[in-house]
Design a protein around this motif. Structure first.
Motif, PDB file in Angstrom:
ATOM      1  N   GLN A   1      -1.839  -3.178   8.400  1.00 37.40           N
ATOM      2  CA  GLN A   1      -1.300  -2.811   7.097  1.00 37.40           C
ATOM      3  C   GLN A   1      -2.421  -2.514   6.120  1.00 37.40           C
TER       4      GLN A   1
ATOM      5  N   GLU B   1      -3.041   1.100   4.262  1.00 32.68           N
ATOM      6  CA  GLU B   1      -3.106   1.254   2.808  1.00 32.68           C
ATOM      7  C   GLU B   1      -4.409   1.928   2.382  1.00 32.68           C
TER       8      GLU B   1
ATOM      9  N   LYS C   1      -4.924   5.658   0.474  1.00 33.05           N
ATOM     10  CA  LYS C   1      -5.723   5.853  -0.750  1.00 33.05           C
ATOM     11  C   LYS C   1      -6.795   6.917  -0.545  1.00 33.05           C
TER      12      LYS C   1
ATOM     13  N   LYS D   1      -5.046  -1.398  -6.976  1.00 31.96           N
ATOM     14  CA  LYS D   1      -3.824  -1.599  -6.190  1.00 31.96           C
ATOM     15  C   LYS D   1      -2.840  -0.476  -6.497  1.00 31.96           C
ATOM     16  N   THR D   2      -2.218   0.044  -5.458  1.00 31.71           N
ATOM     17  CA  THR D   2      -1.254   1.123  -5.622  1.00 31.71           C
ATOM     18  C   THR D   2       0.027   0.593  -6.251  1.00 31.71           C
TER      19      THR D   2
ATOM     20  N   GLU E   1       5.367   1.222  -4.128  1.00 31.98           N
ATOM     21  CA  GLU E   1       4.395   0.989  -3.069  1.00 31.98           C
ATOM     22  C   GLU E   1       4.970   0.221  -1.894  1.00 31.98           C
TER      23      GLU E   1
ATOM     24  N   VAL F   1       4.469   0.886   2.387  1.00 32.84           N
ATOM     25  CA  VAL F   1       3.503   0.153   3.207  1.00 32.84           C
ATOM     26  C   VAL F   1       4.051  -1.070   3.926  1.00 32.84           C
TER      27      VAL F   1
END
Length: 94
Positions: free
Chosen positions: A11, A15, A19, A60-61, A86, A90
């Motif tokens: 994970q 992520e 990005k 952080k998204t 988000e 994810v």
């Protein structure tokens, strides 16, 4: 490596890859579960194209911006462009 740590590592890599690709202007094709993303009652896999994201001050998204080609997701103002929180992109599901 146990299943939980392997899952967390996957994970985290996913992520970071999102990005990196988005910051370089590359679209990202993802599969999501429509139940949490759109509030549907049944789980179903659905494909989206991510094209941008918003981040907080720590990186952080918060939100991904996507194009959804589903005829159910079209509207006169935005077409298939949507935002998805988000966690809907994810979260890894069993």
């Amino acid at each position: 490596m146990d299943t939980e740590s392997s899952r967390a590592e996957c994970q985290s890599y996913f992520e970071e890859r999102l990005k990196t690709d988005l910051k370089h202007g590359d679209p990202v094709f993802v599969s999501i579960n429509v139940a949490p993303a759109y509030g549907y009652t049944q789980d179903a896999v659905h494909e989206l194209v991510l094209y941008d994201a918003d981040y907080d001050d720590s990186g952080k998204t918060l939100t991904y911006y996507c194009i959804d080609s589903s005829y159910r997701s079209q509207d006169p103002q935005y077409g298939g462009k949507k935002d998805v929180v988000e966690r809907c992109v994810v979260e890894f599901h069993e």
